[in-house]
Design a protein around this motif. Structure first.
Motif, mmCIF file in Angstrom:
data_model
loop_
_atom_site.group_PDB
_atom_site.id
_atom_site.type_symbol
_atom_site.label_atom_id
_atom_site.label_comp_id
_atom_site.label_asym_id
_atom_site.label_seq_id
_atom_site.Cartn_x
_atom_site.Cartn_y
_atom_site.Cartn_z
ATOM 1 N N HIS A 154 35.642 32.853 45.015
ATOM 2 C CA HIS A 154 35.956 32.829 43.581
ATOM 3 C C HIS A 154 36.809 31.600 43.246
ATOM 4 O O HIS A 154 36.620 30.967 42.196
ATOM 5 C CB HIS A 154 36.684 34.116 43.183
ATOM 6 C CG HIS A 154 36.857 34.254 41.699
ATOM 7 N ND1 HIS A 154 35.809 34.472 40.845
ATOM 8 C CD2 HIS A 154 37.962 34.150 40.920
ATOM 9 C CE1 HIS A 154 36.263 34.519 39.597
ATOM 10 N NE2 HIS A 154 37.567 34.322 39.614
ATOM 11 N N ILE A 187 35.784 28.646 40.544
ATOM 12 C CA ILE A 187 36.624 28.122 39.451
ATOM 13 C C ILE A 187 36.712 26.594 39.547
ATOM 14 O O ILE A 187 36.596 25.893 38.540
ATOM 15 C CB ILE A 187 38.030 28.772 39.493
ATOM 16 C CG1 ILE A 187 37.950 30.250 39.102
ATOM 17 C CG2 ILE A 187 38.995 28.032 38.573
ATOM 18 C CD1 ILE A 187 39.280 30.992 39.200
ATOM 19 N N THR A 213 44.773 31.567 42.436
ATOM 20 C CA THR A 213 44.114 32.871 42.535
ATOM 21 C C THR A 213 44.995 33.837 43.334
ATOM 22 O O THR A 213 44.504 34.857 43.820
ATOM 23 C CB THR A 213 42.718 32.766 43.200
ATOM 24 O OG1 THR A 213 42.886 32.251 44.519
ATOM 25 C CG2 THR A 213 41.775 31.882 42.415
ATOM 26 N N ASP A 226 43.218 32.869 38.095
ATOM 27 C CA ASP A 226 42.675 34.235 38.184
ATOM 28 C C ASP A 226 43.813 35.238 38.025
ATOM 29 O O ASP A 226 43.574 36.444 38.009
ATOM 30 C CB ASP A 226 41.969 34.442 39.533
ATOM 31 C CG ASP A 226 41.238 35.779 39.610
ATOM 32 O OD1 ASP A 226 40.517 36.123 38.632
ATOM 33 O OD2 ASP A 226 41.402 36.499 40.617
ATOM 34 N N THR A 282 40.194 33.723 34.594
ATOM 35 C CA THR A 282 39.466 34.964 34.859
ATOM 36 C C THR A 282 40.526 36.045 35.076
ATOM 37 O O THR A 282 41.666 35.743 35.429
ATOM 38 C CB THR A 282 38.542 34.832 36.091
ATOM 39 O OG1 THR A 282 39.302 34.360 37.209
ATOM 40 C CG2 THR A 282 37.391 33.869 35.822
ATOM 41 N N HIS A 334 41.863 38.365 37.094
ATOM 42 C CA HIS A 334 42.140 38.923 38.422
ATOM 43 C C HIS A 334 40.895 39.578 39.028
ATOM 44 O O HIS A 334 40.889 40.770 39.367
ATOM 45 C CB HIS A 334 43.301 39.926 38.355
ATOM 46 C CG HIS A 334 44.045 40.047 39.657
ATOM 47 N ND1 HIS A 334 45.402 40.129 39.730
ATOM 48 C CD2 HIS A 334 43.606 40.088 40.934
ATOM 49 C CE1 HIS A 334 45.782 40.222 40.996
ATOM 50 N NE2 HIS A 334 44.692 40.208 41.748
ATOM 51 N N GLN A 335 39.847 38.781 39.136
ATOM 52 C CA GLN A 335 38.580 39.304 39.656
ATOM 53 C C GLN A 335 38.220 38.718 41.018
ATOM 54 O O GLN A 335 37.120 38.956 41.524
ATOM 55 C CB GLN A 335 37.437 39.062 38.648
ATOM 56 C CG GLN A 335 37.033 37.595 38.498
ATOM 57 C CD GLN A 335 35.826 37.411 37.585
ATOM 58 O OE1 GLN A 335 35.934 37.393 36.374
ATOM 59 N NE2 GLN A 335 34.645 37.259 38.174
ATOM 60 N N GLY A 336 39.166 37.956 41.608
ATOM 61 C CA GLY A 336 38.867 37.316 42.889
ATOM 62 C C GLY A 336 38.385 38.306 43.940
ATOM 63 O O GLY A 336 37.480 38.029 44.726
#
Ligand code: NAI
Length: 332
Positions: free
Chosen positions: A108, A112, A232, A258, A293, A295-297
């Motif tokens: 992720h 990015i 992230t 993230d 994003t 916090h979707q890592g």
């Protein structure tokens, strides 16, 4: 074991129930975030299961201890949201998921970087609008550029490996150098050197008092003009106001996040029918060279399967009075 699962979303229910078939714990899924005024919902349970934005500060721990709860299972690797001294004093056992898929977060992070560089966020909407002009979409070759990796643990290592594949030079800072990275040819340097030579700075350290606001006015000044910063890991590694100043002056050329310092009030919820009152966050959203994003890592099927399996193992160890090896060292 009867478990109150806080901050539950449909995927938590699906994956935890899937992993719980044999163990048969009594999982009750609560949408509420764990906070001082929701902690009482854990009344009658044996354990609490919490996620990254749940509050496990002293006040909440006092309430949970008062309800007779002794065990906390974190569905995360990070544990900066836990008052460790309070947990120790009140006799809690706290277990986490130390490793689930470093690939998920590393991939992720690189997504990015690529999106920021090649302006995929702008290109996507432009093409859908029938605008095929290329002005403003100019990117740069990653090949030959220098990536500064701060924290070369499980995730930072994977980022170093992937970016090496693009032909980048990798410099890193970590008090404990990683052998895989050394074998890869990663050059360990001090932080000022890393900031001075990196075209991309990417953060993969835990949040500790030492790493809090690692990116601040002074460190932004040390960076190359037009640098790309990607975080992230945890929001508070970055002083957001300092980075906004850097974006305004042009010193920071790209920012990918993230995680965000005040994400607890925003992330993981659909707030699309509300007004966002966090002016710092809103300012970030106005920059064309910022991608955020929520916090979707960690959010791949592989990673959440592993999170669910380890969480169930941790609950089973609590119940049996044994150790899963994932308990936090509270200094007892
Ligand atoms: P890890 O524990 O394997 O690696 C962390 C590394 O940071 C270690 O090598 C450690 O020596 C280094 N470190 C500690 N203090 C440092 C300092 N002051 N300066 C430089 N390096 C330092 O952790 P992992 O699994 O790689 O995770 C890194 C972070 O990623 C976690 O702490 C968590 O905050 C974040 N994370 C984010 C997720 C997301 O969904 N966005 C999901 C999972 C983790």
């Amino acid at each position: 074991m009867r478990v109150a699962v806080f901050s539950s979303h449909p995927h938590d229910e699906t994956y935890l129930n899937g992993a719980n078939k044999e163990a048969g714990h009594d999982l009750v899924f609560l949408e509420s975030r764990l906070k001082p005024h929701t902690a009482k919902l854990a009344d009658g349970f044996d354990a609490v299961c919490a996620f990254v934005n749940d509050d496990l500060g002293e006040e909440v721990l006092e309430v949970l201890a008062g309800l007779g709860i002794e065990h906390i299972a974190l569905r995360s690797a990070g544990f900066n949201h836990v008052d460790l001294a309070g947990a120790e004093r009140l006799g809690f056992t706290v277990a986490r998921v130390p490793a689930y898929s470093p690939h998920a977060v590393a991939e992720h992070t690189v997504a990015i970087m690529l999106a920021l560089n090649r302006q995929i966020h702008k290109a996507y909407t432009r093409v859908r609008d029938g605008n095929f002009a290329l002005d403003g979409l100019l990117g740069f070759d990653l090949h030959g550029r220098t990536v500064g990796v701060i924290g070369t643990g499980k995730i930072g290592e994977r980022v170093a490996v992937i970016m090496s594949g693009f032909g980048c030079r990798i410099v890193a800072y970590d008090p404990h150098p990683n052998q895989v990275c050394l074998d890869l040819g990663v050059e360990y340097v001090d932080l000022p050197t890393l900031f001075g030579v990196s075209d991309i700075v990417t953060l993969h350290t835990p949040l500790t008092p030492e790493t809090h606001h690692l990116i601040n006015d002074k460190t932004v000044e040390m960076m190359k003009p037009g640098v790309m910063i990607v975080n992230t890991s945890r929001g508070a590694l970055v002083d957001t106001v300092a980075v906004i100043d850097g974006l305004k002056s042009g010193r920071v050329g790209y920012l990918g996040l993230d995680v965000y310092e005040e994400e607890g009030d925003l992330f993981f919820e659909n707030l699309s029918d509300r007004i966002i009152t966090d002016d710092v966050f809103s300012r970030l959203l106005t920059f064309p060279n910022v991608i955020i994003t929520g916090h979707q890592g960690f959010f791949t099927a592989d990673a959440i399967t592993a999170i669910a399996e380890t969480t169930i193992e941790n609950l089973t160890a609590f119940e049996a009075g044994t150790t899963s090896g994932n308990e936090l060292d509270l200094g007892r």
